[in-house]
Write a protein that holds these residues in place. Structure first.
Motif, PDB file in Angstrom:
ATOM      1  N   PHE A 197      56.980  55.055 -26.079  1.00  0.00           N
ATOM      2  CA  PHE A 197      56.553  54.946 -24.656  1.00  0.00           C
ATOM      3  C   PHE A 197      55.413  56.077 -24.506  1.00  0.00           C
ATOM      4  O   PHE A 197      54.903  56.641 -25.630  1.00  0.00           O
ATOM      5  N   LEU A 198      54.692  55.919 -23.521  1.00  0.00           N
ATOM      6  CA  LEU A 198      53.604  56.653 -23.301  1.00  0.00           C
ATOM      7  C   LEU A 198      53.676  58.120 -23.716  1.00  0.00           C
ATOM      8  O   LEU A 198      54.735  58.701 -23.241  1.00  0.00           O
ATOM      9  N   GLN A 199      52.684  58.946 -24.479  1.00  0.00           N
ATOM     10  CA  GLN A 199      52.729  59.985 -24.903  1.00  0.00           C
ATOM     11  C   GLN A 199      51.364  60.574 -24.376  1.00  0.00           C
ATOM     12  O   GLN A 199      50.435  60.020 -24.813  1.00  0.00           O
ATOM     13  N   SER A 200      51.503  61.743 -23.490  1.00  0.00           N
ATOM     14  CA  SER A 200      50.148  62.278 -22.838  1.00  0.00           C
ATOM     15  C   SER A 200      49.336  62.889 -24.174  1.00  0.00           C
ATOM     16  O   SER A 200      49.766  63.370 -25.176  1.00  0.00           O
ATOM     17  N   GLY A 201      48.117  62.387 -23.956  1.00  0.00           N
ATOM     18  CA  GLY A 201      47.123  63.119 -24.769  1.00  0.00           C
ATOM     19  C   GLY A 201      46.857  62.052 -25.966  1.00  0.00           C
ATOM     20  O   GLY A 201      45.909  62.198 -26.880  1.00  0.00           O
ATOM     21  N   THR A 202      47.443  60.676 -26.033  1.00  0.00           N
ATOM     22  CA  THR A 202      47.058  59.953 -27.002  1.00  0.00           C
ATOM     23  C   THR A 202      46.030  58.988 -26.574  1.00  0.00           C
ATOM     24  O   THR A 202      46.035  58.308 -25.583  1.00  0.00           O
ATOM     25  N   LEU A 203      44.772  59.430 -27.212  1.00  0.00           N
ATOM     26  CA  LEU A 203      43.445  58.906 -26.816  1.00  0.00           C
ATOM     27  C   LEU A 203      42.767  58.359 -27.854  1.00  0.00           C
ATOM     28  O   LEU A 203      41.529  58.418 -28.182  1.00  0.00           O
ATOM     29  N   ALA A 204      43.344  57.226 -28.673  1.00  0.00           N
ATOM     30  CA  ALA A 204      42.877  56.837 -29.868  1.00  0.00           C
ATOM     31  C   ALA A 204      41.626  55.938 -29.274  1.00  0.00           C
ATOM     32  O   ALA A 204      41.673  55.265 -28.274  1.00  0.00           O
ATOM     33  N   GLY A 205      40.593  55.728 -29.934  1.00  0.00           N
ATOM     34  CA  GLY A 205      39.332  54.822 -29.798  1.00  0.00           C
ATOM     35  C   GLY A 205      39.759  53.534 -30.249  1.00  0.00           C
ATOM     36  O   GLY A 205      40.555  53.079 -30.798  1.00  0.00           O
ATOM     37  N   GLY A 206      38.794  52.597 -29.791  1.00  0.00           N
ATOM     38  CA  GLY A 206      38.739  51.277 -29.876  1.00  0.00           C
ATOM     39  C   GLY A 206      37.546  50.584 -30.362  1.00  0.00           C
ATOM     40  O   GLY A 206      37.280  49.576 -30.279  1.00  0.00           O
ATOM     41  N   SER A 208      32.728  35.305 -19.727  1.00  0.00           N
ATOM     42  CA  SER A 208      32.181  36.410 -20.427  1.00  0.00           C
ATOM     43  C   SER A 208      31.769  37.285 -19.975  1.00  0.00           C
ATOM     44  O   SER A 208      30.927  37.544 -19.206  1.00  0.00           O
ATOM     45  N   PHE A 209      32.543  38.716 -20.405  1.00  0.00           N
ATOM     46  CA  PHE A 209      32.179  39.831 -19.598  1.00  0.00           C
ATOM     47  C   PHE A 209      31.292  41.029 -20.290  1.00  0.00           C
ATOM     48  O   PHE A 209      31.300  40.837 -21.553  1.00  0.00           O
ATOM     49  N   GLN A 210      30.813  41.920 -19.563  1.00  0.00           N
ATOM     50  CA  GLN A 210      30.310  42.911 -20.377  1.00  0.00           C
ATOM     51  C   GLN A 210      31.029  44.171 -20.282  1.00  0.00           C
ATOM     52  O   GLN A 210      31.574  44.536 -19.283  1.00  0.00           O
ATOM     53  N   VAL A 211      31.195  44.744 -21.646  1.00  0.00           N
ATOM     54  CA  VAL A 211      32.088  45.913 -21.774  1.00  0.00           C
ATOM     55  C   VAL A 211      31.338  47.305 -21.498  1.00  0.00           C
ATOM     56  O   VAL A 211      30.071  47.426 -21.728  1.00  0.00           O
ATOM     57  N   LEU A 212      31.780  47.648 -20.322  1.00  0.00           N
ATOM     58  CA  LEU A 212      30.937  48.899 -19.929  1.00  0.00           C
ATOM     59  C   LEU A 212      31.321  50.150 -20.422  1.00  0.00           C
ATOM     60  O   LEU A 212      30.353  51.103 -20.403  1.00  0.00           O
ATOM     61  N   GLY A 213      32.773  50.486 -20.934  1.00  0.00           N
ATOM     62  CA  GLY A 213      32.909  51.612 -21.529  1.00  0.00           C
ATOM     63  C   GLY A 213      34.359  51.899 -21.341  1.00  0.00           C
ATOM     64  O   GLY A 213      35.122  51.462 -20.667  1.00  0.00           O
ATOM     65  N   ARG A 214      34.786  53.355 -21.617  1.00  0.00           N
ATOM     66  CA  ARG A 214      36.199  53.736 -21.641  1.00  0.00           C
ATOM     67  C   ARG A 214      36.091  55.297 -21.148  1.00  0.00           C
ATOM     68  O   ARG A 214      35.068  55.976 -21.305  1.00  0.00           O
ATOM     69  N   ALA A 215      37.334  55.533 -20.690  1.00  0.00           N
ATOM     70  CA  ALA A 215      37.335  57.099 -20.480  1.00  0.00           C
ATOM     71  C   ALA A 215      38.740  57.493 -20.497  1.00  0.00           C
ATOM     72  O   ALA A 215      39.555  56.556 -20.344  1.00  0.00           O
ATOM     73  N   ALA A 216      39.231  58.748 -20.994  1.00  0.00           N
ATOM     74  CA  ALA A 216      40.594  59.199 -21.074  1.00  0.00           C
ATOM     75  C   ALA A 216      40.922  59.398 -19.807  1.00  0.00           C
ATOM     76  O   ALA A 216      39.977  59.870 -18.970  1.00  0.00           O
ATOM     77  N   GLU A 253      38.549  61.793 -17.318  1.00  0.00           N
ATOM     78  CA  GLU A 253      37.399  62.283 -18.187  1.00  0.00           C
ATOM     79  C   GLU A 253      36.181  61.579 -18.013  1.00  0.00           C
ATOM     80  O   GLU A 253      36.196  60.607 -17.534  1.00  0.00           O
ATOM     81  N   PRO A 254      35.014  62.287 -18.276  1.00  0.00           N
ATOM     82  CA  PRO A 254      33.747  61.956 -18.454  1.00  0.00           C
ATOM     83  C   PRO A 254      33.853  60.366 -19.283  1.00  0.00           C
ATOM     84  O   PRO A 254      34.438  60.409 -20.240  1.00  0.00           O
ATOM     85  N   PRO A 255      33.251  59.185 -18.910  1.00  0.00           N
ATOM     86  CA  PRO A 255      33.043  57.995 -19.389  1.00  0.00           C
ATOM     87  C   PRO A 255      32.103  58.137 -20.707  1.00  0.00           C
ATOM     88  O   PRO A 255      31.374  58.695 -20.838  1.00  0.00           O
ATOM     89  N   GLU A 256      32.819  57.267 -21.538  1.00  0.00           N
ATOM     90  CA  GLU A 256      32.095  57.064 -22.763  1.00  0.00           C
ATOM     91  C   GLU A 256      31.333  55.697 -22.607  1.00  0.00           C
ATOM     92  O   GLU A 256      32.296  54.640 -22.718  1.00  0.00           O
ATOM     93  N   PRO A 257      30.449  55.226 -23.459  1.00  0.00           N
ATOM     94  CA  PRO A 257      29.765  54.075 -23.348  1.00  0.00           C
ATOM     95  C   PRO A 257      30.396  53.267 -24.455  1.00  0.00           C
ATOM     96  O   PRO A 257      30.853  53.744 -25.198  1.00  0.00           O
ATOM     97  N   PRO A 258      30.085  51.797 -24.358  1.00  0.00           N
ATOM     98  CA  PRO A 258      31.018  51.115 -25.405  1.00  0.00           C
ATOM     99  C   PRO A 258      29.883  51.211 -26.692  1.00  0.00           C
ATOM    100  O   PRO A 258      29.014  51.666 -26.796  1.00  0.00           O
ATOM    101  N   ASP A 259      30.697  51.207 -27.608  1.00  0.00           N
ATOM    102  CA  ASP A 259      30.209  51.004 -29.070  1.00  0.00           C
ATOM    103  C   ASP A 259      29.198  49.956 -29.162  1.00  0.00           C
ATOM    104  O   ASP A 259      29.074  48.881 -28.544  1.00  0.00           O
ATOM    105  N   GLY A 260      28.159  50.086 -30.142  1.00  0.00           N
ATOM    106  CA  GLY A 260      27.126  49.221 -30.333  1.00  0.00           C
ATOM    107  C   GLY A 260      27.473  47.778 -30.761  1.00  0.00           C
ATOM    108  O   GLY A 260      26.828  46.771 -30.288  1.00  0.00           O
ATOM    109  N   THR A 261      28.734  47.859 -31.094  1.00  0.00           N
ATOM    110  CA  THR A 261      29.277  46.368 -31.616  1.00  0.00           C
ATOM    111  C   THR A 261      29.877  45.628 -30.513  1.00  0.00           C
ATOM    112  O   THR A 261      30.446  44.479 -30.907  1.00  0.00           O
ATOM    113  N   GLU A 262      30.194  46.319 -29.398  1.00  0.00           N
ATOM    114  CA  GLU A 262      30.585  45.721 -28.080  1.00  0.00           C
ATOM    115  C   GLU A 262      29.474  45.424 -26.971  1.00  0.00           C
ATOM    116  O   GLU A 262      29.937  45.047 -25.996  1.00  0.00           O
TER     117      GLU A 262
END
Length: 586
Positions: free
Chosen positions: A6-15, A503-511, A529-538
């Protein structure tokens, strides 16, 4: 193991999505030890009947099959039947034949995977999907799930296997979308949303690597595993010009590659975990599992094949067609091969993107690549996989599932075909959904338990918590409006979230962190937390996005067709166990 973290705080793996070129090494053919026919059984507690040893399947001795193709570029009416077949999936001299399901024209051969359908943008076509499936399933069916025949007297033994085909990534009217409740059987039993088996595809979108597959309520994981899937390649004028001007590889050097994981019984039949759930309330019989991870990797329906290529550039269209397995792919063996990403799920990137890190493909995702084998005559390269199961923090991958496909640069170079020179830009500008945003929806990914104590992944809203499949619709975009959907993942796994229609546009992610209701999953006191932009591959058009644990993933979509569609996790065990919801454009 059925219990999930189940959810563990601080698990922030990227995608992010990447492709890599590890250090060179020596590559050799690897025929595994085993008898000339059959697979030695292994003791696996997941299965009620014996399964064959995956290590006994030879690797890199089978030639890579090329899917058959059906040309739909003139539009018009066509028909394909869903029907049984028997194929040699393992090869390697084992002498085993595997009953599967596939697609084929009326009176013609049934293909596994299904034939690649080639369509042209702006040329509408109609496909009559004929259900010729039998009155028994190849795999164990869990009757406790909410599935096609629930709350009815219908049975597979009497009425046949229900099926319905969804064009994944298609910009399609609701009555041709392949809604999970639009299923039908060979004997004429139909689901509540059935409106006929003739599906109209307007092909009103840009060139893309789409695919079609079964989407039957509660049976998708089994029907797709049995073989009901295939490519749908959409062409358009821009792509034709790029090919004609030698900016993309000639179609003779284009290869579609669907990667799937499977397990087999010693006699070659498909095997799927069918052990009952361990619960005092369990009525007995087959039970769904949280995920399925097979150890035999198929590419285009053949175990660990070998692709003989020329020392030139090839266009590779990759599809993760597995039920639950992610792939983190890299090329090794010999000297590095330059690989460039040119497109995502639903179309081209703005600019070609040279890749230097592993390529992560979630179930349902596609990648359009150009691999450059020039100067590598005689070399061998293995496509390897090191994605944990489940992704991203599960069990490390072990042989034989650590390898997918072998490239051998052994074919003579045909100098009559010009080499392409990739353009500076593949589309006029970066992909954007230009309409103003009318609403932002905060959506929830949650893992609870069902009545038998099994993990049950669910969707819902941040404010209300989770909702079952048949609960009232909560996502109701207005026609011709754009919305931002935010996916708050409170589970410990990355989920590939797929929206039909758009077909959607990926805007980014944030913890994020939040307080969560342990029963219904609703969130409060959300801190982002501050947002991160999508990777160039997205940055190309997408229809499936990786939603990592402990993060909010944001996409923007334009909803232009009225009707009822679905959004869901594309891990098929998850969507079959309620991680799917309707949305209505109205």
């Amino acid at each position: 193991m059925d219990r999930r973290r189940f959810l563990q705080s601080g698990t922030l793996a990227g995608g992010a999505l990447f492709l890599s070129r590890p250090p060179a090494g020596t590559a050799r053919a690897e025929p595994a030890a085993g008898p000339p026919t059959g697979l030695p059984p292994v003791d696996d507690p997941q299965y009620l009947s014996p399964v064959g040893d995956p290590a006994a399947v030879p690797r890199f001795v089978n030639p890579l099959p090329r899917p058959s193709r059906l040309d739909l570029r003139r539009g018009g009416r066509h028909a394909l039947r869903l029907a049984p077949a028997v194929r040699d999936l393992l090869g390697g001299g084992l002498g085993l034949r595997t009953p599967v399901w596939g697609f084929g024209p009326p009176g013609g051969a049934v293909a596994f995977p299904g034939p690649t359908l080639i369509a042209r943008s702006g040329r509408p076509t109609t496909v009559n999907w004929l259900n010729h499936l039998p009155r028994h399933h190849l795999l164990p069916v869990d009757p406790t799930l909410h599935q096609a025949f629930s709350h009815s007297t219908h049975t597979i033994a009497r009425d046949g296997v229900p099926a319905v085909v969804h064009l994944h990534g298609g910009h399609t009217d609701a009555d041709s979308d392949g809604h999970p409740d639009a299923w039908y059987t060979a004997r004429g039993v139909t689901g509540p949303r059935f409106s006929g088996s003739r599906y109209s595809y307007a092909n009103s979108q840009e060139a893309a690597t789409l695919w079609y597959h079964d989407h039957t309520l509660g049976l998708t994981r089994l029907n797709v595993y049995a073989g009901l899937a295939g490519f749908y390649l959409l062409r358009d004028r821009r792509e034709r010009e790029l090919i004609t001007c030698h900016r993309l590889p000639d179609p003779r050097y284009e290869r579609e590659l669907v990667i799937q994981d499977r397990m087999f019984h010693p006699d070659g039949r498909l095997a799927y975990p069918d052990a009952p759930a361990a619960s005092p309330a369990w009525p007995g019989g087959p039970s769904i599992r949280p995920e399925f991870f097979g150890q035999v990797l198929l590419v285009n329906g053949r175990a660990w094949p070998c692709a003989a290529v020329e020392p030139r550039q090839y266009r590779l269209r990759l599809l993760n067609g597995s039920n639950s397995r992610f792939y983190r792919l890299s090329l090794d063996g010999g000297r590095p091969v330059p690989v460039t990403l040119i497109g995502t799920d639903d179309g081209f990137l703005h600019r070609p993107l040279p890749l230097t890190e592993p390529l992560v493909l979630a179930p349902g995702e596609r990648a359009d690549l150009v691999a450059d084998f020039r100067g590598c005559a005689g070399a061998t390269f293995d496509l390897g996989n090191d994605a944990p199961t489940p992704f991203p923090d599960g069990t490390p991958v072990l042989p034989p599932a650590d390898k997918v496909l072998r490239f051998q640069v052994t074919r003579p170079y045909d100098a009559r075909v010009p080499e392409p020179r990739l353009p500076a830009a593949l589309r006029p500008g970066p992909f954007r959904v230009p309409r103003p945003v009318t609403r932002t929806r905060r959506l929830l990914l949650f893992e609870g338990q069902d009545a038998y104590g099994r993990p049950k992944p669910l969707l819902g809203t941040v404010e209300r918590g989770t909702s079952a499949w048949d609960a009232p619709v909560t996502e109701t975009p207005r026609p011709h409006t754009a919305e931002i959907w935010e996916f708050f993942n409170t589970t410990s796994d990355t989920h590939p979230i797929h929206l039909h229609l758009v077909s959607f546009q990926v805007l980014g992610r944030a913890a994020f962190t939040a307080d969560q209701d342990p029963a219904g999953g609703a969130l409060s006191n959300i801190r982002t937390e501050p947002p991160e932009p999508p990777d160039g591959t997205e940055t190309g058009p997408k229809d499936t996005v990786q939603a990592p644990p402990g993060r909010v993933t944001r996409v923007k979509a334009f909803f232009d067709r009225c009707g009822t569609y679905v959004w869901h996790c594309h891990m098929l065990e998850h969507e079959d166990h309620e991680m799917m919801r309707n949305f209505q454009v109205r």
